[in-house]
Design a protein around this motif. Structure first.
Motif, PDB file in Angstrom:
ATOM      1  N   LEU A 241     -12.848 -14.088   0.194  1.00 35.67           N
ATOM      2  CA  LEU A 241     -11.671 -13.387   0.418  1.00 35.67           C
ATOM      3  C   LEU A 241     -11.268 -12.531  -1.039  1.00 35.67           C
ATOM      4  O   LEU A 241     -10.912 -11.312  -0.545  1.00 35.67           O
ATOM      5  CB  LEU A 241     -10.489 -14.364   0.570  1.00 35.67           C
ATOM      6  N   LYS A 242     -11.580 -13.166  -2.089  1.00 37.37           N
ATOM      7  CA  LYS A 242     -11.257 -12.393  -3.152  1.00 37.37           C
ATOM      8  C   LYS A 242     -12.218 -11.313  -3.426  1.00 37.37           C
ATOM      9  O   LYS A 242     -11.848 -10.312  -3.876  1.00 37.37           O
ATOM     10  CB  LYS A 242     -11.378 -13.363  -4.362  1.00 37.37           C
TER      11      LYS A 242
ATOM     12  N   ALA B 235     -13.146  -9.511  -1.057  1.00 41.47           N
ATOM     13  CA  ALA B 235     -12.965  -8.445  -0.179  1.00 41.47           C
ATOM     14  C   ALA B 235     -11.763  -8.050  -0.593  1.00 41.47           C
ATOM     15  O   ALA B 235     -11.245  -7.033   0.179  1.00 41.47           O
ATOM     16  CB  ALA B 235     -13.056  -9.143   0.993  1.00 41.47           C
ATOM     17  N   GLU B 236     -11.017  -8.543  -1.712  1.00 41.89           N
ATOM     18  CA  GLU B 236      -9.652  -7.839  -2.018  1.00 41.89           C
ATOM     19  C   GLU B 236      -8.480  -8.253  -1.167  1.00 41.89           C
ATOM     20  O   GLU B 236      -7.779  -7.544  -0.756  1.00 41.89           O
ATOM     21  CB  GLU B 236      -9.883  -6.317  -2.402  1.00 41.89           C
ATOM     22  N   LEU B 237      -8.699  -9.569  -0.645  1.00 35.19           N
ATOM     23  CA  LEU B 237      -7.898  -9.949   0.446  1.00 35.19           C
ATOM     24  C   LEU B 237      -7.091 -11.074  -0.351  1.00 35.19           C
ATOM     25  O   LEU B 237      -7.555 -12.333  -0.515  1.00 35.19           O
ATOM     26  CB  LEU B 237      -8.429 -10.344   1.560  1.00 35.19           C
TER      27      LEU B 237
ATOM     28  N   GLN C 253      -7.182  -4.938   4.296  1.00 28.13           N
ATOM     29  CA  GLN C 253      -7.389  -4.775   3.067  1.00 28.13           C
ATOM     30  C   GLN C 253      -6.652  -3.716   2.549  1.00 28.13           C
ATOM     31  O   GLN C 253      -6.294  -2.875   3.297  1.00 28.13           O
ATOM     32  CB  GLN C 253      -9.053  -4.454   3.103  1.00 28.13           C
TER      33      GLN C 253
ATOM     34  N   GLY D 200      -8.638   0.466   4.108  1.00 28.41           N
ATOM     35  CA  GLY D 200      -9.012  -1.120   4.244  1.00 28.41           C
ATOM     36  C   GLY D 200      -9.365  -1.478   5.541  1.00 28.41           C
ATOM     37  O   GLY D 200      -8.884  -0.927   6.467  1.00 28.41           O
ATOM     38  N   ARG D 201     -10.278  -2.189   5.767  1.00 27.46           N
ATOM     39  CA  ARG D 201     -10.498  -2.704   7.217  1.00 27.46           C
ATOM     40  C   ARG D 201      -9.488  -3.756   7.342  1.00 27.46           C
ATOM     41  O   ARG D 201      -9.231  -4.417   6.689  1.00 27.46           O
ATOM     42  CB  ARG D 201     -11.831  -3.322   7.031  1.00 27.46           C
TER      43      ARG D 201
ATOM     44  N   THR E 160      -8.292  -7.273   8.353  1.00 27.59           N
ATOM     45  CA  THR E 160      -8.496  -8.674   7.987  1.00 27.59           C
ATOM     46  C   THR E 160      -9.606  -9.348   8.947  1.00 27.59           C
ATOM     47  O   THR E 160     -10.490 -10.200   8.671  1.00 27.59           O
ATOM     48  CB  THR E 160      -7.376  -9.324   7.613  1.00 27.59           C
TER      49      THR E 160
ATOM     50  N   VAL F 198     -12.996  -8.434   8.570  1.00 30.41           N
ATOM     51  CA  VAL F 198     -13.711  -9.007   7.398  1.00 30.41           C
ATOM     52  C   VAL F 198     -14.059 -10.561   7.474  1.00 30.41           C
ATOM     53  O   VAL F 198     -15.031 -10.834   6.941  1.00 30.41           O
ATOM     54  CB  VAL F 198     -12.567  -8.520   6.253  1.00 30.41           C
TER      55      VAL F 198
END
Length: 213
Positions: free
Chosen positions: A33-34, A36-38, A63, A115-116, A118, A121
């Motif tokens: 998650l980190k 992927a900047e989530l 994201q 951003g995609r 969530t 991702v």
């Protein structure tokens, strides 16, 4: 913001491996998650003899959008240098900006990426985390090549009330689990963590170790 529920349900996990497996599952998913900047608010794991459960709270629905600037060569640099910069940035010369700096005029690439979702991702992060989960001892079963501590029966993966679609060890993720092997073996659907915990309790399964004790 929304929550993630992940349950891995299968045959009995040796007691000495359960706690470590829960910690490893949380660590691997959170690292993904980190990367992927989530960002998320909290994460907790629960283990029972037949289940690994991960609950992550406060995830965004997508994201963040990203805007990145890359400085390239001078506008009068050799063609090969400019071509390499354009190839690396994925832009054409016309899409780049020219900016006057103290040392001359330079090319700048402005890269914007939306951003995609969530859920999309997570469909990549979760199976990757499961594949990397370390077990002191593992096994294969049936005709599959996946190694796991014991045969898996089902995977629950829900984000914001919807199934996160992926496959692992030949099993498709879904929204159905089952309760105690003898007292409530019939499968049932769940919608989120609160619903999952409540229905499992009614099906004679307590996911919290302290409560079981």
């Amino acid at each position: 913001m929304a929550d993630l529920l992940l349950e891995l349900f299968g045959e009995e996990i040796p007691a000495r491996m359960q706690s470590r497996a829960g910690d490893d599952l949380q660590r691997l998913v959170c690292v993904g998650l980190k990367a992927a900047e989530l960002a998320f608010e909290g994460a907790e794991t629960f283990v029972t003899p037949r289940r690994l459960i991960l609950h992550i709270t406060g995830l965004p629905l997508a994201q963040p959008d990203v805007r990145e600037e890359k400085r390239g060569p001078r506008v009068d640099a050799p063609d090969k240098a400019i071509e390499g910069f354009l190839r690396g940035s994925g832009l054409t010369r016309a899409q780049c900006e020219e900016r006057e700096l103290p040392k001359g005029k330079f090319l700048f690439a402005i890269i914007e990426r939306r951003g995609r979702p969530t859920g999309e991702v997570l469909a990549e992060i979760l199976p990757a985390a499961l594949a990397d989960l370390p077990w002191p001892k593992s096994m294969r079963w049936g005709a599959g090549a996946t190694r796991w501590v014991r045969p898996l029966h089902s995977i629950v993966a829900l984000f914001d009330g919807a199934v996160v679609p992926f496959s692992f060890a030949g099993i498709d993720s879904g929204d159905r689990t089952r309760g105690h092997r003898f007292h409530a073996p019939e499968p049932f659907a769940v919608t989120d963590f609160a619903d999952y915990r409540d229905k499992l309790g009614k099906a004679k399964v307590l996911i919290d170790a302290a409560e079981r004790r």
